[in-house]
Write an enzyme that holds these catalytic residues in place. Structure first.
Site, PDB file in Angstrom:
ATOM      1  N   ASN A  13       0.866  -1.182   0.000  1.00  0.00           N
ATOM      2  CA  ASN A  13       0.000   0.000   0.000  1.00  0.00           C
ATOM      3  C   ASN A  13       0.900   1.228   0.000  1.00  0.00           C
ATOM      4  O   ASN A  13       1.528   1.537   1.007  1.00  0.00           O
ATOM      5  CB  ASN A  13      -0.891  -0.025   1.255  1.00  0.00           C
ATOM      6  CG  ASN A  13      -1.732   1.231   1.383  1.00  0.00           C
ATOM      7  OD1 ASN A  13      -1.858   2.001   0.432  1.00  0.00           O
ATOM      8  ND2 ASN A  13      -2.307   1.447   2.554  1.00  0.00           N
ATOM      9  N   LYS A  15       0.066   4.255  -0.233  1.00  0.00           N
ATOM     10  CA  LYS A  15      -0.603   5.411   0.402  1.00  0.00           C
ATOM     11  C   LYS A  15      -0.419   6.667  -0.459  1.00  0.00           C
ATOM     12  O   LYS A  15      -0.503   6.587  -1.674  1.00  0.00           O
ATOM     13  CB  LYS A  15      -0.075   5.607   1.819  1.00  0.00           C
ATOM     14  CG  LYS A  15      -0.148   4.338   2.654  1.00  0.00           C
ATOM     15  CD  LYS A  15      -0.034   4.603   4.121  1.00  0.00           C
ATOM     16  CE  LYS A  15       0.116   3.284   4.855  1.00  0.00           C
ATOM     17  NZ  LYS A  15      -0.187   3.364   6.260  1.00  0.00           N
ATOM     18  N   HIS A  98      -9.784   0.890   4.429  1.00  0.00           N
ATOM     19  CA  HIS A  98      -8.533   1.015   5.197  1.00  0.00           C
ATOM     20  C   HIS A  98      -8.786   1.885   6.426  1.00  0.00           C
ATOM     21  O   HIS A  98      -9.578   2.827   6.376  1.00  0.00           O
ATOM     22  CB  HIS A  98      -7.458   1.642   4.304  1.00  0.00           C
ATOM     23  CG  HIS A  98      -6.086   1.571   4.905  1.00  0.00           C
ATOM     24  ND1 HIS A  98      -5.662   2.441   5.875  1.00  0.00           N
ATOM     25  CD2 HIS A  98      -5.061   0.709   4.694  1.00  0.00           C
ATOM     26  CE1 HIS A  98      -4.427   2.127   6.224  1.00  0.00           C
ATOM     27  NE2 HIS A  98      -4.039   1.067   5.523  1.00  0.00           N
ATOM     28  N   GLU A 100      -7.193   4.187   7.734  1.00  0.00           N
ATOM     29  CA  GLU A 100      -6.964   5.632   7.557  1.00  0.00           C
ATOM     30  C   GLU A 100      -8.188   6.287   6.922  1.00  0.00           C
ATOM     31  O   GLU A 100      -8.483   7.452   7.198  1.00  0.00           O
ATOM     32  CB  GLU A 100      -5.687   5.850   6.726  1.00  0.00           C
ATOM     33  CG  GLU A 100      -4.441   5.566   7.567  1.00  0.00           C
ATOM     34  CD  GLU A 100      -3.230   5.102   6.787  1.00  0.00           C
ATOM     35  OE1 GLU A 100      -3.205   5.231   5.550  1.00  0.00           O
ATOM     36  OE2 GLU A 100      -2.291   4.582   7.435  1.00  0.00           O
ATOM     37  N   GLU A 170      -5.980  -5.444  10.185  1.00  0.00           N
ATOM     38  CA  GLU A 170      -4.997  -4.401  10.426  1.00  0.00           C
ATOM     39  C   GLU A 170      -5.308  -3.699  11.740  1.00  0.00           C
ATOM     40  O   GLU A 170      -6.099  -2.741  11.766  1.00  0.00           O
ATOM     41  CB  GLU A 170      -5.040  -3.375   9.289  1.00  0.00           C
ATOM     42  CG  GLU A 170      -4.685  -3.950   7.941  1.00  0.00           C
ATOM     43  CD  GLU A 170      -3.982  -2.917   7.079  1.00  0.00           C
ATOM     44  OE1 GLU A 170      -2.862  -3.194   6.652  1.00  0.00           O
ATOM     45  OE2 GLU A 170      -4.537  -1.825   6.875  1.00  0.00           O
ATOM     46  N   GLY A 176       1.790   1.782  10.765  1.00  0.00           N
ATOM     47  CA  GLY A 176       2.715   2.907  10.672  1.00  0.00           C
ATOM     48  C   GLY A 176       3.357   3.281  11.996  1.00  0.00           C
ATOM     49  O   GLY A 176       3.979   4.337  12.123  1.00  0.00           O
ATOM     50  N   SER A 216       2.826  -2.666  10.335  1.00  0.00           N
ATOM     51  CA  SER A 216       4.278  -2.682  10.528  1.00  0.00           C
ATOM     52  C   SER A 216       4.921  -4.025  10.177  1.00  0.00           C
ATOM     53  O   SER A 216       5.806  -4.502  10.887  1.00  0.00           O
ATOM     54  CB  SER A 216       4.626  -2.243  11.952  1.00  0.00           C
ATOM     55  OG  SER A 216       4.165  -0.925  12.190  1.00  0.00           O
TER      56      SER A 216
HETATM   57  C1  PEP Z   1      -0.994  -0.203   5.747  1.00  0.00           C
HETATM   58  O1  PEP Z   1      -0.783   0.778   5.068  1.00  0.00           O
HETATM   59  O2  PEP Z   1      -2.044  -0.851   5.557  1.00  0.00           O
HETATM   60  C2  PEP Z   1      -0.010  -0.604   6.742  1.00  0.00           C
HETATM   61  C3  PEP Z   1      -0.196  -1.730   7.389  1.00  0.00           C
HETATM   62  O3  PEP Z   1       1.050   0.236   6.938  1.00  0.00           O
HETATM   63  P1  PEP Z   1       2.427  -0.120   7.712  1.00  0.00           P
HETATM   64  O4  PEP Z   1       2.935  -1.413   7.116  1.00  0.00           O
HETATM   65  O5  PEP Z   1       3.327   1.038   7.426  1.00  0.00           O
HETATM   66  O6  PEP Z   1       2.102  -0.270   9.158  1.00  0.00           O
END
Ligand code: PEP
Length: 258
Positions: A13, A15, A98, A100, A170, A176, A216
């Site tokens: 992803n 982003k 997601h 976010e 997630e 992040g 992460s």
């Molecule tokens: C994500 O963008 O869905 C994500 C899990 O980000 P990260 O791996 O940076 O935590």
């Protein structure tokens, strides 16, 4: 790691990162390094980069995805992008709900369901994200939150309509932040998601359902996470922005299981 019913899937992803030149360079690196007999590989890129990245990925085994879509076919919806437009741009998949988008853009389980409906109708592989916040986990509400999100997004479909569904677990506190769920925490949540989907849509759908872990995921923790029996892949944010770290995750090593 996945069993024979479930092909592993590693999705990046990107982003709201990278300019066009950076997107092209990253896509080239991923396409060149993705092993032909490895997991399914998907990159979810910003809308503006879809067509250029799509050109780079043509003929490769890496699939193009968008990070969101609107549920209407077309119309006066300024700033939105439809499933048909994503298909036209070369997308094979789309990320839906997601955290976010839930946190910053008012995404709800109801809008997740509308987007999922549109994605399925267009033949896009849907990656539906669910996960609890830190406060919800500390309150002991993780399973309740997951159940509500899954029920809200997935009821009203028949199991055959959801044959391509991918769910990404997630935990919001791990995205992040550099804080990864332990393999045991992730496995517990994945098993709960599978059982919930079994209750909603039957054993066959649940057995074939791919559930990705996101939060992460890095080269140094991917192998341990992917060793858990109900983890079928990963949704990778930060570590997907460099071809070498993303490819190391794509090439995870986990014991095979039946
Ligand atoms: C994500 O963008 O869905 C994500 C899990 O980000 P990260 O791996 O940076 O935590």
């Amino acid at each position: 790691m996945t069993n024979s019913l479930r092909r592993p899937l590693i999705a990046g992803n990107w982003k709201m990162f990278l300019d066009l030149a950076g997107s092209v360079a990253l896509a080239r690196g991923v396409a060149a390094g993705a092993p032909p007999d490895g997991p399914e590989v998907v990159v979810a890129v910003p809308f503006t980069a879809l067509t250029v990245v799509g050109e780079v990925l043509k003929g490769s085994k890496v699939k193009l995805a968008a990070q969101n879509l609107h549920w209407e076919k077309e119309g006066a919806f300024t700033g939105e992008v439809s499933a048909a437009q994503l298909k036209d741009a070369g997308c094979a998949a789309v990320v839906i709900g997601h955290s976010e988008r839930r946190q910053f853009f008012g995404e709800t389980d109801e809008t997740v369901k509308k987007r999922l409906t549109a994605a399925l109708a267009a033949g896009l592989l849907p990656i539906v994200c669910v996960g609890e916040t830190l406060a919800e986990r500390e309150d002991g509400r993780t399973f309740k939150v997951l159940e509500t999100q899954l029920t809200g997004a997935l009821t009203g479909f028949g199991p055959s309509q959801l044959a391509t569904l991918v769910v990404a677990y997630e935990p919001v506190w791990a995205i992040g932040t550099g804080k990864t769920a332990t393999p045991a925490q992730a496995q517990e949540a994945h098993l709960f998601i599978r059982k919930t989907c079994e209750r909603l849509h039957g054993a066959a759908l649940a057995a074939g359902l791919r559930i990705l872990y996101g939060g992460s995921v890095k080269p140094d923790n991917a192998d341990a996470l992917m060793s858990e029996p109900d983890l079928d892949g990963a949704l990778v944010g930060g570590a997907s922005l460099k071809a070498d770290s993303f490819l190391r995750i794509v090439k995870f090593s986990a014991p095979a299981r039946a």
